[in-house]
Design an enzyme around this catalytic site. Structure first.
Site, short mmCIF file in Angstrom:
data_model
loop_
_atom_site.label_atom_id
_atom_site.label_comp_id
_atom_site.label_asym_id
_atom_site.label_seq_id
_atom_site.Cartn_x
_atom_site.Cartn_y
_atom_site.Cartn_z
N HIS A 1 1.57 3.85 7.12
CA HIS A 1 0.87 4.76 6.42
C HIS A 1 1.19 6.18 6.48
O HIS A 1 1.89 6.50 7.64
CB HIS A 1 -0.84 4.53 6.30
CG HIS A 1 -1.16 3.40 5.37
ND1 HIS A 1 -2.55 3.10 5.22
CD2 HIS A 1 -0.43 2.57 4.69
CE1 HIS A 1 -2.55 1.90 4.69
NE2 HIS A 1 -1.54 1.55 4.15
N ASP B 1 -8.02 6.05 4.96
CA ASP B 1 -7.81 4.85 5.61
C ASP B 1 -8.99 4.52 6.58
O ASP B 1 -9.14 3.67 7.35
CB ASP B 1 -6.53 4.99 6.48
CG ASP B 1 -5.33 4.44 5.90
OD1 ASP B 1 -5.51 4.19 4.59
OD2 ASP B 1 -4.23 4.55 6.53
N SER C 1 0.92 -1.33 -0.17
CA SER C 1 -0.16 -0.16 -0.13
C SER C 1 0.84 1.31 0.12
O SER C 1 0.24 2.25 -0.20
CB SER C 1 -0.93 -0.28 1.28
OG SER C 1 -0.13 0.02 2.31
#
Lengths: 180, 167
Positions: A96, A123, A57
């Site tokens: 992230h 998210d 990701s």
């Protein structure tokens, strides 16, 4: 086969004193590894100073199998930082990037929103049901350094446990039979 | 003593040590680079500006971003992540950072760019404080190395203001 027979002989010829020495040296290896890990925890202030990237990701920045070094200081969290966070009800931490920060005037608490560089949306779908923001206590650390590929060792070992047992067995045998 | 296993072990140890040293040197060499980037952002249009049903102000902007970030690339740079955020204060929050646009720059040739975009992420406040609000636009960049330490810096551009009325 000669090598195996040689090793077998060396196991048979072990003395009590030698067995004890080998045991101690094995113990030294294990404890020194533990010392290094715990020292890193103290220095970085993060409960897991090194994490392996498991998903794509954050590609092309971080690929699966890369290693990240984390640091957790009291510095406030700011947009753009790459953080590792735990979501309630999920076991595996996520790496992230922070895209939104709202910091309270009175308490200094933060509301943080994250997104993977390679993901289309933010998210909120990954967070617990109804959760809109991450708070400080969800965040385990921020990424400060990067080392490519090394994490494949742990990925392979968790996905193919047989390789792990073979490796541990071989190393153990090596320590037991070494004559230094 | 000098069995195959010992030699293999010594070779592996040496190999790993040399690799680790090279990675460390590559990362340290990044410190020698002193970048001098430049950036300009214009707010071309306020597309709409409303109070949403949840009580939060939200605005849609059209932006013109031009930047030259070529000087930050070194031989140890894998990519640079660039984003533009709006930063402002409200009575409740001492800092609000809202990312409006971001992009990944894969190589030095692409580091001098000029784009025309509406905000990619929602520019929404926590509350209803955006009318007549002065804000900064900040261009941040995070340099991802091929190996080693990550770098980050920013350029702050001040003096932007949202309109007094919803539209």
């Amino acid at each position: 086969m000669g090598w195996v027979a040689e090793q077998m002989d060396s196991i048979k010829s072990l003395q009590i004193r030698q067995v004890l020495t080998q045991g101690v040296s094995l113990g030294m290896i294990v404890t020194s590894a533990l010392i290094i890990w715990k020292a890193l925890m103290c220095i970085t202030g993060s409960e897991s100073p090194v994490v392996v990237v498991l998903s794509g990701s954050m590609e092309p920045g971080f690929k699966r199998g890369d290693i990240l070094f984390l640091h957790m200081s009291n510095d406030p969290i700011r947009a753009g930082e790459i953080v590792v966070f735990n979501v309630d009800g999920r076991e595996i931490p996520i790496v992230h990037r922070v895209i939104k920060v709202h910091e309270r005037e009175d308490t200094g608490e933060v509301d943080v929103l994250t997104k993977g560089d390679n993901n289309y949306g933010d998210d909120r779908l990954l967070y617990a049901h109804g959760q809109l923001w991450l708070q400080r206590h969800h965040i385990m650390g921020r990424a400060v350094g990067f080392l490519p590929y090394v994490g494949w060792v742990t990925i392979i070992m968790t996905e193919k446990p047989i390789i792990k047992y073979i490796l541990i067995g071989a190393l153990g045998l090596l320590v037991i039979t070494s004559k230094d | 003593m000098h069995s195959f296993v010992y030699r293999a072990n010594a070779l592996l140890t040496l190999g790993v040590t040399v690799l680790a040293l090279m990675c460390a040197m590559a990362s340290l060499s990044d410190n020698l680079n002193v970048p001098s980037p430049s950036a300009h952002v214009h707010v071309l249009n306020i597309n709409w500006f409303q109070r949403q049903r949840d009580g939060n102000d939200e605005v849609s902007l059209t932006l013109n971003i031009s930047a030259n970030l070529q000087s930050m690339f070194t031989w140890n740079t894998k990519q640079a992540f660039v984003f533009l955020s709006a930063e402002y204060e409200t009575p409740k929050n001492s800092l609000n950072q809202v990312s409006l646009w971001d992009g990944i720059i894969p190589s030095q040739e692409h580091a001098k760019f000029w784009i025309h975009a509406t905000n990619k992420y929602r520019f929404a406040d926590q509350g209803s404080n955006l009318r007549g609000k002065e804000f900064n636009l900040t261009l941040h960049w995070h340099v991802m190395p091929k190996t080693g330490r990550m770098f980050a810096d920013k350029i702050v551009m001040t003096g932007y203001r949202l309109p007094e009325e919803y539209r």
